[in-house]
Scaffold this motif. Sequence first.
Motif, mmCIF file in Angstrom:
data_model
loop_
_atom_site.group_PDB
_atom_site.id
_atom_site.type_symbol
_atom_site.label_atom_id
_atom_site.label_comp_id
_atom_site.label_asym_id
_atom_site.label_seq_id
_atom_site.Cartn_x
_atom_site.Cartn_y
_atom_site.Cartn_z
ATOM 1 N N GLU A 120 0.348 -1.306 -0.229
ATOM 2 C CA GLU A 120 -0.344 -0.146 0.313
ATOM 3 C C GLU A 120 0.829 1.512 0.317
ATOM 4 O O GLU A 120 0.716 2.094 -0.250
ATOM 5 N N ASN A 123 2.088 1.807 -3.244
ATOM 6 C CA ASN A 123 1.477 1.978 -4.261
ATOM 7 C C ASN A 123 0.940 3.566 -3.332
ATOM 8 O O ASN A 123 0.978 4.509 -4.613
ATOM 9 N N GLU A 124 1.182 4.552 -2.706
ATOM 10 C CA GLU A 124 1.006 5.662 -2.191
ATOM 11 C C GLU A 124 1.818 6.382 -3.389
ATOM 12 O O GLU A 124 1.914 7.407 -3.664
ATOM 13 N N GLU A 127 2.023 6.998 -7.068
ATOM 14 C CA GLU A 127 0.943 7.754 -7.723
ATOM 15 C C GLU A 127 2.015 9.681 -7.312
ATOM 16 O O GLU A 127 1.425 10.228 -8.107
ATOM 17 N N VAL A 173 -5.539 -7.122 -2.576
ATOM 18 C CA VAL A 173 -5.256 -5.239 -1.993
ATOM 19 C C VAL A 173 -3.947 -4.771 -4.011
ATOM 20 O O VAL A 173 -4.523 -3.950 -3.945
ATOM 21 N N ILE A 174 -3.666 -5.966 -3.592
ATOM 22 C CA ILE A 174 -3.069 -5.283 -5.656
ATOM 23 C C ILE A 174 -3.783 -5.090 -6.456
ATOM 24 O O ILE A 174 -3.909 -3.894 -7.185
ATOM 25 N N LYS A 176 -6.658 -3.224 -6.216
ATOM 26 C CA LYS A 176 -6.999 -2.123 -6.144
ATOM 27 C C LYS A 176 -5.915 -1.482 -5.905
ATOM 28 O O LYS A 176 -6.176 0.589 -6.194
ATOM 29 N N CYS A 177 -5.027 -1.890 -6.160
ATOM 30 C CA CYS A 177 -3.366 -0.616 -6.213
ATOM 31 C C CYS A 177 -3.800 -0.268 -7.568
ATOM 32 O O CYS A 177 -2.682 -1.484 -8.526
ATOM 33 N N HIS A 179 -1.158 2.442 -9.180
ATOM 34 C CA HIS A 179 -0.444 1.986 -9.257
ATOM 35 C C HIS A 179 1.282 1.375 -8.722
ATOM 36 O O HIS A 179 2.645 1.396 -8.399
ATOM 37 N N VAL A 180 0.930 0.278 -8.205
ATOM 38 C CA VAL A 180 1.170 -0.990 -8.722
ATOM 39 C C VAL A 180 1.040 -1.787 -10.054
ATOM 40 O O VAL A 180 -0.340 -2.074 -10.282
#
Length: 388
Positions: A120, A123-124, A127, A173-174, A176-177, A179-180
């Motif tokens: 996470e 990802n942040e 972004e 989670v992946i 939803k992310c 930017h990964v």
Amino acid sequence: MLFNKSQEENIKNLETPFYYYDLTLLNSTLDQAKAAADRYGFHVHYALKANFNDRLLQAIQAKGFGADCVSGNEVQKAIDSGFPASQITFAGVGKSDKEIRMALKHGIFTFNVESIQEMEVINELAEELGVVASVSLRINPNVDAQTHHYITTGLDENKFGVPTSELEKAATVIRKCAHVELMGLHFHVGSQITDLNVFKSLCVKVNEWKNWFEERGTTINVLNVGGGLGVDYQQPDAHPIPDFGAYFAIFDKFLERSAHQEVHFELGRALIAQCGSLISKVLYTKSGIKKHFLVLDAGMTELMRPALYQAYHQIERVAMGNTGEATLNYDVVGPICESSDCFGKEVPLPVSKRGDLIAIRTAGAYGEVMASRYNLRDEIRYVYDSEL
Ligand SMILES: Cc1ncc(COP(=O)(O)O)c(C=O)c1O
């Protein structure tokens, strides 16, 4: 025998202790590893944590290996040493925001992600930088590496990787992310593994978890099986180069993979351990009631492995023209004010005297990199075969 006669003459006058690196042996080792991996189209990243000495890195990079890093500084070192960012992997349970940002800016091949929270955060940060991070999920497969418990990393009780019980959540989670991008799966079960059956068990787990992801519609392009191949600490002269052919053949045979899937390795020790020796001088000899001691000018500050995890290293006297003498069993110790500063107990060596040179073999991996200034010791020195 580590040195020939003329090399022995040359080292007599050098200041000790120092690491001696045999770059000729290193190059032969790299050639054999590369040829064995190329046979199957496998990709090998050199694990910088084992040794980031500049000359060794130059040799490794020149042979076309990628780099495997476990800190931001290692990523930077790999880049500065000429490893292309596209061949750099970045593992580690505790990557800081600064380290992640730096690796993102370089556009490295992949982050080996060790927790859902780390995913996470990557990802942040990706972004923020307007990029998409390429990640591989490090799965803790619960495979017993049958090695020292300090260098076992793939058991449920170890801190590394995402436990299999968390994979369902990780997959969600992946997705939803934004930017990964999941590039692949990563595994590393331990170090100094000499039983090749351990790698066979690893392949079974990799197959299982790769199928698990594919059944859920996730494409896996990279299977990274880590490092861990062991070396012969007992008989360095008999086995100066590990059997890379047998090692890679196990993965070729037991790893199920499709045409689009690449197989990656992260070898450290197997590539560089045997090319390094720690050369030291006997400062003092002394005999207690039950013991004979050799006190060296090198200690745990130069080579920490014996003190850290009771590691065995072959200890031998550099011959200097001496042959056929009587032997004694010595405890070979260093000068540091710690009882754990001991390279070996009851080591049979020719009867020795002040000034004799001692070689501690198979010290190229996890040696120089762990050197410290404890007791305000001198900076470590090194000498290469080409200089002798
Ligand atoms: C993630 C990872 N990859 C690769 C390695 C290199 O291992 P080895 O030197 O045993 O090949 C290590 C070392 O422990 C590691 O932690």
